[in-house]
Scaffold this active site. Structure first.
Site, PDB file in Angstrom:
ATOM      1  N   ASP A   1      39.916  38.081 -31.083  1.00  9.51           N
ATOM      2  CA  ASP A   1      38.638  37.386 -30.904  1.00  9.51           C
ATOM      3  C   ASP A   1      38.740  36.025 -31.581  1.00  9.51           C
ATOM      4  OD1 ASP A   1      35.965  36.536 -30.756  1.00  9.51           O
ATOM      5  OD2 ASP A   1      35.182  38.544 -31.164  1.00  9.51           O
TER       6      ASP A   1
ATOM      7  N   ARG B   1      36.355  33.627 -31.437  1.00  8.08           N
ATOM      8  CA  ARG B   1      35.049  32.981 -31.538  1.00  8.08           C
ATOM      9  C   ARG B   1      34.719  32.548 -32.966  1.00  8.08           C
ATOM     10  NH1 ARG B   1      31.350  37.295 -28.627  1.00  8.08           N
ATOM     11  NH2 ARG B   1      32.702  38.639 -29.866  1.00  8.08           N
TER      12      ARG B   1
END
Length: 192
Positions: free
Chosen positions: A124, A126
């Site tokens: 991930d 983000r």
């Protein structure tokens, strides 16, 4: 994040919102804050931090639950007041083209995290800092966050914004997204 670029009223099928565009460093893809018409910013504000998912949000893909979560969040904040922060972080931050490549790897048996790692990324990528910056822009001090993702909850810790409550977003399971949802639960710790 440099700040707010522009605001405009946006009537939707769900209700009336004001959309605020914020600099993301990419002029063609600003971060967005969709503020429900009846929102009171000086109390506890219901928020959804939503990362862009073109396939789910726009095209209704059943590979994920993103579009359904966005619609549920819009209905919730329209009814209760609140803000949806729409971060331009397609595909857990790897971009649309790489997300489609990850889909191909998932079709061969990898889960979301494994596919992103196989493409040379973290599971991930983000960053929720822009969402915190947007909340600070609106001088929001207390929130109820609509999320199943513990990372979004944790991102707000130490930001000067008090999380009063986590509100789960429940969406229907489909044959096409069961493996994805199970990966979110097992690998990413989502509360599903």
């Amino acid at each position: 994040m440099e700040g707010k670029l522009v605001s405009a009223n946006i009537p939707t099928q769900v209700g009336k919102f004001t959309m605020h565009a914020f600099d993301s460093g990419r002029p063609e893809l600003p971060h967005l804050a969709l503020v429900a018409e009846n929102t009171k910013l000086d109390g506890v504000v219901d928020i959804r931090i939503h990362s862009e998912c073109l396939t789910g949000d726009v095209f209704g893909s059943l590979r994920c639950d993103c579009g359904e979560q966005l619609q549920a969040a819009m209905k919730h904040v329209e009814a209760n007041g609140g803000i949806i922060i729409y971060l331009r972080q397609e595909g857990r931050g790897i971009g649309l083209v790489n997300k489609l490549k990850a889909y191909n790897l998932q079709d061969k048996g990898m889960d979301t995290a494994e596919a992103n790692i196989a493409l040379g990324f973290h599971a991930d990528e983000r960053d929720f800092t822009p969402a915190i910056d947007i909340l600070h822009f609106f001088q929001i001090k207390k929130v109820r966050i609509l999320t199943n993702n513990p990372e979004k909850f944790e991102a707000l810790m130490g930001s000067g914004i008090e999380v009063v409550e986590r509100i789960a977003l429940t969406t229907p399971k489909h044959a096409e997204n069961q493996f994805y949802l199970e990966t979110k639960r097992k690998v990413f710790g989502h509360h599903l």
